[in-house]
Structures are given as structure tokens and as C-alpha cells.
Design a protein around this motif. Structure first.
Motif, PDB file in Angstrom:
ATOM      1  N   ARG A 138      -4.562  55.996 -19.229  1.00  0.00           N
ATOM      2  CA  ARG A 138      -4.400  55.300 -18.013  1.00  0.00           C
ATOM      3  C   ARG A 138      -5.425  55.774 -16.985  1.00  0.00           C
ATOM      4  N   GLU A 139      -5.125  57.022 -16.685  1.00  0.00           N
ATOM      5  CA  GLU A 139      -5.988  57.545 -15.614  1.00  0.00           C
ATOM      6  C   GLU A 139      -7.332  57.566 -15.970  1.00  0.00           C
ATOM      7  N   LEU A 140      -8.014  57.551 -17.062  1.00  0.00           N
ATOM      8  CA  LEU A 140      -9.472  57.409 -17.510  1.00  0.00           C
ATOM      9  C   LEU A 140      -9.764  56.121 -17.094  1.00  0.00           C
ATOM     10  N   SER A 166     -19.202  60.120 -12.326  1.00  0.00           N
ATOM     11  CA  SER A 166     -18.612  59.724 -13.412  1.00  0.00           C
ATOM     12  C   SER A 166     -18.953  60.434 -14.686  1.00  0.00           C
ATOM     13  N   GLN A 168       1.935  61.206 -23.538  1.00  0.00           N
ATOM     14  CA  GLN A 168       1.015  62.082 -22.998  1.00  0.00           C
ATOM     15  C   GLN A 168      -0.452  61.476 -23.099  1.00  0.00           C
ATOM     16  N   SER A 221      -8.385  53.874 -15.210  1.00  0.00           N
ATOM     17  CA  SER A 221      -8.115  53.421 -13.755  1.00  0.00           C
ATOM     18  C   SER A 221      -9.497  54.153 -13.205  1.00  0.00           C
ATOM     19  N   GLU A 222     -10.132  55.147 -13.748  1.00  0.00           N
ATOM     20  CA  GLU A 222     -11.444  55.353 -12.996  1.00  0.00           C
ATOM     21  C   GLU A 222     -12.536  54.856 -13.321  1.00  0.00           C
ATOM     22  N   ASN A 227      -0.796  58.382 -20.562  1.00  0.00           N
ATOM     23  CA  ASN A 227      -1.109  58.862 -19.405  1.00  0.00           C
ATOM     24  C   ASN A 227      -2.617  59.121 -19.209  1.00  0.00           C
ATOM     25  N   GLU A 228      -2.866  60.084 -19.953  1.00  0.00           N
ATOM     26  CA  GLU A 228      -4.311  60.312 -19.948  1.00  0.00           C
ATOM     27  C   GLU A 228      -5.268  59.209 -20.238  1.00  0.00           C
TER      28      GLU A 228
END
Length: 353
Positions: free
Chosen positions: A309-311, A219, A303, A313-314, A306-307
Motif C-alpha cells: 500500500r505504501e509503495l 523515485s 505486513q 501510494s508513492e 502495508n508495504e
């Protein structure tokens, strides 16, 4: 020094690049590959690969007599006590300054990462100064011993296996300790893999970021790569040979496939080889072109959402996700942070509870 730039399409017909050896079957290289014949590697349109060599061979024989004569007749004043950070060759033993040789000859002790490795350099130049191991595994214990020597008025030279000590090599903490104790720290300039590779890479040199070795944790590596991918300056990494495939996979996913890249290894040495020919040996200096400065409109809210949310979630914190998304964007971080709080603030708070 010889720099070879290969046309990506001509590589396919080159005898230098054949089928990937068996040890690479389970190690895909997405930064360089597209869907083609099995075991054949191609390169994206803008990829640049470089190899370096030099016609001068390193040797185990002693230095020329005229060099010894120069050192013995040097009119320089005697060295003052202190810590001398001495740059040493990154490959070719002749790439060392006369001043560096004088310091190594005059020192009371030489601190060395690998005494066997450094012993070859000292033998070549007939330097008899005692060697004392100083590496990342004994750095904290050795520091106090070295400090006492310096406080007693000794001349201590510090060298690494190659290049400038203290740059991704042991020495940074010792230099800091000496500075805190008002002990002179004297840099003796010399070779650097960073500058050597950059100067011949063909990539922009007016601005660059030296990243060095990436973090071990996945990470943390991803965070560092995201930050680098959004910088306009040329990015320079040090890659251990056994980490090359991992780096290519991770960098490809973040940087994309349209950046110019340069892989430099065996710099200043006589060896020249394609890294796909077999598992590379030795540290690799990898350069990636910076991000083009864009005049595009600011990204849409969707946009950004979404970016973020992805980060998140990681597993990234809200603040770190905002930092990563904001890097390279035209928008101010404050505006992205407000969006993040509005969209994910409650989600993050509930997870903390």
C-alpha cells in the motif's frame, strides 16, 4: 595506506570531530545522528568510518630516470592497433603499471576526460602522446572520429580522470562499438576505487554489488536503495560530494541504523580528514554492509499488504511494488503478486482508467 576505525562513542570526545560547520546546519545526517547536543554528531552503534592516506606524495616533477630507461629498453613486442582501456591512478601518481606507461607512450592518441587533469600525469612521466578530449558531453560525437582512427590502424588509448575507464566513466559505449566492428579492445588493468575501498573496509568481500551513481530521479533512487537494502552482499556506491547529505538521509530511512558503513575518499593521497570538518571534495566511495540472512518466518499478509500500500501510494506500479516488496523476502514473488492483485488490483485498474 592507513585505515582508521573509530569507536562511535569515543568520537564525541575527539578533537577531530567538533561542531558541525555552518554549511551543514541545514543538512541533517540521520544516518549518523541521534538526539544530542545541538550541532554535535554521533554515530549509531555499528557505524564504521574510514580515512585513507599514503606517505608517498604526488609530484609535478618528472618520473625517475631508471623508469624511463626501463620503458626505452622494454623487450615487449610493438603494440597492435586497437582500443586500449588504460587504468590510471586514483590519487597517487605512482600507482600506475609499467605496461600502462608503455601503452600511453606508444599510442597515436590518448582519449581523456579532462585533458588538463590527465596532462599532469603525462607530464610526470614525460609522455608526449597527443591528448583528445572524450567525455560524457561529446562522447557520441567523438565516437565516429575515434572509430575512423581505429579502422585506419591507429593505436588509441582511453583513460579516465582516475581509475579504470568505462566503469561509471566514459568508455562503455566506445568499447561496445569497437566490439561490434570487430576492432580489438585491450584492457590494461589498473587502480579501481571500488576494489581499493572494499579491500580495506573490513566489510565482507566474498560477495558485493557495485551500484555506482544513483539515479537522479527521487523515485528511481528509492527503488534502487530498497533493492540494495534487501541484498545480503556488500553494497558499493559512488557519491558526488554535493549529494552526500541527500544520500545519507535517504539511505538511513531505508537501510536503518544498524548496518556497518565505510566512507572512503582521498584514497592513496596524503590528505586525511573527517568529512564533518568541512564540505568534502572529490568523489566518495560509500560501502554499506549487506542484509543479514535471516531464518525468520515469512512476513504476515498484513505486513505485506502495508508495504504494498505504501509503495503504490508513492506512485509505483503494481508490478514494481511487488518486486520491491519481494526483494529480500523468503516468499516467492508469485505469492506476493497474487496478494497484490487481490488487495489492490481493482484500485490500480480504476486509477489507470
Amino acid at each position: 595506506m592507513l585505515l582508521r576505525l573509530y569507536n562511535p562513542m569515543s568520537i564525541l570526545s575527539s578533537s577531530m570531530f567538533t561542531q558541525i560547520p555552518r554549511q551543514f546546519y541545514k543538512c541533517p545526517l540521520p544516518l549518523f545522528t541521534h538526539s544530542v547536543q545541538p550541532h554535535i554528531s554521533t554515530f549509531p552503534r555499528h557505524f564504521t568510518l574510514s580515512f585513507y592516506s599514503n606517505n608517498a606524495h604526488t609530484s609535478n616533477t618528472e618520473a625517475p630516470d631508471d623508469l624511463q630507461l626501463h620503458l626505452s629498453n622494454s623487450k615487449q613486442s610493438p603494440l597492435k592497433p586497437g582500443l586500449y582501456l588504460v587504468g590510471t591512478p586514483i590519487g597517487n601518481l605512482e600507482d600506475i603499471t609499467l605496461r600502462a606507461l608503455r601503452v600511453l607512450k606508444s599510442a597515436d592518441v590518448i582519449l581523456s576526460e579532462d585533458t588538463r587533469h590527465s596532462g599532469k600525469l603525462l607530464h610526470y612521466y614525460n609522455i608526449k602522446t597527443p591528448l583528445l578530449s572524450y567525455h560524457k558531453f561529446n562522447e557520441s560525437q567523438r565516437a565516429q572520429v575515434v572509430l575512423r582512427k581505429l579502422q585506419d590502424g591507429e593505436i588509441v588509448a582511453l583513460i579516465s580522470d582516475a581509475g579504470t575507464p568505462g566503469i561509471s566513466d566514459p568508455g562503455m559505449e566506445l568499447a561496445k562499438l569497437c566490439a561490434d566492428k570487430n576492432i580489438p579492445v585491450v584492457p590494461i588493468p589498473g587502480p579501481s576505487a571500488v576494489v581499493t575501498a572494499l579491500s580495506a573496509s573490513g566489510l565482507p568481500t566474498n560477495e558485493f554489488t557495485f551500484v555506482g551513481f544513483l539515479p537522479k530521479h527521487s523515485s528511481s533512487r528509492r527503488e534502487r536503495l530498497i533493492l540494495s537494502a534487501n541484498e545480503s552482499a556488500t553494497q558499493i556506491f559512488f557519491i558526488p560530494p554535493h549529494k552526500l547529505c541527500q544520500f545519507l538521509e535517504e539511505a538511513a530511512a531505508i537501510f536503518g541504523k544498524t548496518r556497518q558503513c565505510v566512507m572512503a575518499r582521498e584514497m592513496t593521497k596524503v590528505h586525511e580528514e573527517a568529512f564533518l570538518a568541512h564540505q568534502p571534495k572529490g568523489e566518495i566511495t560509500f560501502l554499506i554492509e549487506g542484509k543479514s540472512i535471516s531464518t525468520e518466518e515469512s512476513p504476515s499478509e498484513s505486513q505485506l499488504e502495508n508495504e504494498l500500500r505504501e509503495l503504490i501510494s508513492e506512485g509505483h506500479s503494481l508490478s514494481m511494488a511487488v518486486k520491491l516488496v519481494a526483494s529480500g523476502k523468503l516468499m516467492k514473488r508469485k505469492a506476493i503478486y497474487s496478494l497484490a492483485l487481490r488487495k489492490f488490483g481493482g484500485q490500480v485498474e480504476s486509477e489507470d482508467d
